[in-house]
Design a protein around this motif. Structure first.
Motif, short mmCIF file in Angstrom:
data_model
loop_
_atom_site.label_atom_id
_atom_site.label_comp_id
_atom_site.label_asym_id
_atom_site.label_seq_id
_atom_site.Cartn_x
_atom_site.Cartn_y
_atom_site.Cartn_z
N ASN A 22 -0.24 -4.60 -11.86
CA ASN A 22 0.68 -4.21 -12.95
C ASN A 22 0.79 -2.71 -13.16
N GLU A 23 -0.25 -1.98 -12.79
CA GLU A 23 -0.26 -0.54 -13.07
C GLU A 23 -0.02 0.28 -11.82
N GLU A 24 0.72 1.36 -11.98
CA GLU A 24 1.03 2.23 -10.85
C GLU A 24 -0.25 2.94 -10.38
N VAL A 25 -0.57 2.80 -9.08
CA VAL A 25 -1.74 3.54 -8.54
C VAL A 25 -1.31 4.96 -8.18
N PHE A 26 -0.12 5.07 -7.64
CA PHE A 26 0.40 6.35 -7.17
C PHE A 26 -0.50 6.91 -6.06
N GLY A 27 -0.77 6.06 -5.11
CA GLY A 27 -1.59 6.43 -3.96
C GLY A 27 -1.34 5.43 -2.83
N PRO A 28 -2.01 5.61 -1.68
CA PRO A 28 -1.75 4.78 -0.50
C PRO A 28 -2.45 3.42 -0.58
N VAL A 29 -2.11 2.68 -1.59
CA VAL A 29 -2.82 1.42 -1.88
C VAL A 29 -1.80 0.30 -2.05
N LEU A 30 -1.83 -0.66 -1.12
CA LEU A 30 -0.89 -1.77 -1.16
C LEU A 30 -1.60 -3.04 -1.63
N SER A 31 -1.02 -3.72 -2.60
CA SER A 31 -1.56 -4.99 -3.08
C SER A 31 -0.74 -6.14 -2.52
N VAL A 32 -1.42 -7.12 -1.91
CA VAL A 32 -0.70 -8.27 -1.35
C VAL A 32 -0.97 -9.50 -2.23
N LEU A 33 0.12 -10.14 -2.65
CA LEU A 33 0.04 -11.37 -3.46
C LEU A 33 0.72 -12.48 -2.67
N LYS A 34 0.50 -13.75 -3.11
CA LYS A 34 1.08 -14.89 -2.39
C LYS A 34 2.08 -15.63 -3.25
N PHE A 35 3.05 -16.30 -2.60
CA PHE A 35 3.92 -17.22 -3.33
C PHE A 35 4.24 -18.44 -2.49
N ASN A 36 4.71 -19.50 -3.20
CA ASN A 36 5.13 -20.73 -2.52
C ASN A 36 6.61 -20.98 -2.60
N THR A 37 7.14 -20.86 -3.84
CA THR A 37 8.56 -21.15 -4.02
C THR A 37 9.31 -19.86 -4.33
N ASP A 38 10.63 -19.90 -4.08
CA ASP A 38 11.45 -18.72 -4.35
C ASP A 38 11.34 -18.30 -5.82
N ALA A 39 11.33 -19.30 -6.70
CA ALA A 39 11.28 -19.01 -8.14
C ALA A 39 9.98 -18.29 -8.49
N GLN A 40 8.90 -18.74 -7.85
CA GLN A 40 7.60 -18.11 -8.10
C GLN A 40 7.60 -16.64 -7.65
N GLU A 100 -8.48 6.71 2.19
CA GLU A 100 -8.10 5.87 3.33
C GLU A 100 -6.87 5.04 2.97
N PRO A 101 -5.96 4.87 3.93
CA PRO A 101 -4.85 3.94 3.70
C PRO A 101 -5.43 2.55 3.39
N THR A 102 -5.04 2.00 2.27
CA THR A 102 -5.75 0.83 1.74
C THR A 102 -4.83 -0.38 1.60
N VAL A 103 -5.39 -1.55 1.96
CA VAL A 103 -4.68 -2.81 1.73
C VAL A 103 -5.61 -3.74 0.96
N LEU A 104 -5.11 -4.26 -0.17
CA LEU A 104 -5.88 -5.22 -0.97
C LEU A 104 -5.23 -6.59 -0.86
N THR A 105 -6.03 -7.61 -0.58
CA THR A 105 -5.50 -8.98 -0.57
C THR A 105 -6.13 -9.75 -1.73
N ASP A 106 -5.71 -11.02 -1.84
CA ASP A 106 -6.21 -11.87 -2.94
C ASP A 106 -5.93 -11.26 -4.32
N VAL A 107 -4.90 -10.48 -4.37
CA VAL A 107 -4.49 -9.92 -5.67
C VAL A 107 -3.67 -10.98 -6.40
N THR A 108 -3.93 -11.15 -7.68
CA THR A 108 -3.18 -12.12 -8.47
C THR A 108 -2.41 -11.37 -9.57
N PRO A 109 -1.31 -11.99 -10.05
CA PRO A 109 -0.41 -11.26 -10.94
C PRO A 109 -1.05 -10.74 -12.22
N ASN A 110 -2.14 -11.38 -12.66
CA ASN A 110 -2.75 -10.95 -13.93
C ASN A 110 -3.63 -9.70 -13.77
#
Ligand code: NAD
Length: 481
Positions: free
Chosen positions: A381-399, A366-376
């Motif tokens: 960090n690892e290539e899934v090579f599939g229809p899986v999107l990870s959504v992360l959050k930021f506050n500042t441009d530097a972040q 299934e086309p997949t979306v993951l939320t609440d993903v954190t950088p650690n």
């Protein structure tokens, strides 16, 4: 569909010393055909044939425009045969038929572009005072070994084959075990345009057998590889032992930074192409979205809408361009992706949509979306090579930049904003070989592509790629006083 497909060595269709391999249709899970499997002796014959043609000068001595015309004609040959090639690509790889047609057109485009470039590879003259005449020329390396991945078997071969031939090299191609069939049309094209026998050799074989034999062969002069980091390291090590150059394109974990002033409606299209095209099996896939806190929830809603709008099923039933997605390349790749999703959930990620294999025959996810993903998290960090999107959050441009640059990879990156300063700053700060501003995959065959960090080295596409296939010779002539 032919039952059995052979290797193409020194202008002849031949069986493989290692027997045959089954090619599976990932859209059904059923056997599609068999392909000859090359062993080290087959590789040796192919390399020696390519070397013979190289040393004969049949290709390298041609006026470049003549080589260029043959290369261009190979592209036209592919287009003339698109109705035959595209269904076979869909059946062996899983992608929708309309995507296969795009891939054939993309492959043809490489031959058009590099055919055109053939006569632009010019040296220069270097002033050494009145007593000398000095000039540089660019000569082909000789035998170019090209090891091809299964995700875009036609386009990946076309990319390196067209540039290698345009610059006067001869070629041995090791096709992927999972999707070897459509590469046969490159052999037909080489014959149709009149390339000498042995200039192009195409064989399928196991990576650790034929692939390893090819990358370690002492008569290979240059290597091009696209695939996993692990295999890239093995190939670069083999190249180092023979002191030959290689180009490595090793995938990524590429991120789109979406700012609060981005056009979120337009971004839906980037999601569609960025992570669900070819079921996400793209080295430069938009596998991470780094969303500004203030627009995160609206963006996730839109992304989930895109994922849920896709009709997933056998690619052969999807002739028309539209919101459809095919199978992944194999059950093993699908199960690996499912395993990574499960592990991400156990680390705290949430499935916004999808996440499961589909209850139909074939390698469907299934086309997949993951939320609440954190950088650690591993999934960040690892290539899934599939229809899986990870959504992360930021506050500042530097972040945002810190998260984008926080993986060992660096293939491509994107920034989505209406603020030109922000965009140009991000373009400078993102550690990747290619940065997209406000459109994922902006660019084309003309624009150089390749990695920072563990995404590899060397550049494909564009004029930059030509320099992978030639070596500089300087000629200094002492004139009579
Ligand atoms: P891989 O790197 O093992 O295979 C790619 C090619 O290398 C194939 O033709 C294979 O036969 C050959 N090969 C394998 N071992 C070899 C060796 N020791 N010497 C020489 N050639 C060898 O990739 P894979 O196993 O098909 O896929 C594994 C992962 O790699 C995927 O999940 C994905 O993350 C990544 N991948 C990336 C790309 C890309 O475009 N960057 C393409 C395919 C796979």
């Amino acid at each position: 569909m032919k039952d059995y497909w052979q290797n193409y060595i020194d202008g002849a269709w031949v069986d493989g010393g290692a027997g045959r391999i089954d090619v599976i249709n990932p859209g059904t899970g059923e056997k599609l055909a068999q392909h000859a499997l090359a062993d080290a002796a087959d590789v040796d014959r192919a390399v020696l044939a390519a070397r013979r043609v190289h040393l004969s000068g049949e290709l390298s001595d041609l006026r470049p425009v003549e080589r260029g015309r043959m290369v261009q004609a190979m592209g036209r040959f592919l287009l003339e045969n698109i109705d035959d090639i595209a269904p076979v690509l869909t059946l062996e790889q899983g992608k929708p038929l309309w995507e296969s047609r795009i891939e054939v057109e993309g492959a043809a485009r490489y031959f058009e572009y590099y055919g055109n470039q053939a006569e632009t590879v010019e040296g220069r003259s270097i002033p050494l005072g009145a007593g000398y005449f000095d000039f540089t020329t660019y000569e082909p390396f000789g035998v170019s070994a090209q090891i091809i991945p299964w995700n875009y078997p036609l386009e990946m071969t076309a990319r390196s084959l067209s540039a290698a031939l345009a610059t006067g090299n001869t070629v041995v191609i090791k096709t992927p075990e999972l999707t070897p069939l459509t590469n046969a049309w490159f052999a037909h094209a080489a014959e149709a345009v009149g390339l000498p026998k042995g200039a192009v050799n195409i064989l399928c074989g196991l990576g650790h057998e034929a692939g390893a034999a090819l990358s370690a062969h002492p008569q290979v002069n240059q290597i091009v590889f696209t695939g996993s980091v692990q295999t890239g390291i093995a190939i670069a090590s083999a190249a180092a032992k023979n002191v030959v150059p290689c180009v490595l394109e090793l995938g990524g974990k590429s991120a789109a930074i979406v700012h609060d002033d981005a056009d979120l409606a337009a971004f839906e299209n980037d999601v569609r192409w960025g992570i669900y095209f070819n079921a996400g099996q793209v080295c430069s896939a938009m596998s991470r979205v780094i969303a500004h806190d203030s627009i995160h929830d609206e963006l996730v809603e839109r992304i989930v809408g895109v994922a849920q709008s896709l009709k997933v099923g056998p690619g052969i039933e999807q002739p028309e361009f539209g919101p459809t997605m095919g199978a992944m390349v194999s059950d093993a790749q699908r199960d690996r992706a499912v395993g990574m999703i499960t592990a991400a959930v156990s680390e705290g990620a949430k499935i916004a949509t999808g996440g499961h294999k589909m209850n139909i025959p074939g390698a469907f996810l299934e086309p997949t979306v993951l939320t609440d993903v954190t950088p650690n998290m591993n999934i960040a960090n690892e290539e899934v090579f599939g229809p899986v999107l990870s959504v992360l959050k930021f506050n500042t441009d530097a972040q945002a930049i810190e998260i984008a640059n926080g993986t060992p990879y660096g293939l491509v990156g994107g920034v989505f904003t209406n603020d030109l300063n922000r965009a140009t700053q991000a373009a400078r700060q993102i550690r990747a070989g290619q940065v997209f501003v406000n459109e994922w995959y902006a660019g084309g065959v003309e624009t150089p592509f390749g990695g920072y960090g563990r995404s590899g080295y060397g550049r494909e596409k564009g004029r930059e790629a030509l320099w992978n296939y030639v070596q500089t010779k300087n000629v200094a002539i002492k004139l009579k006083g």
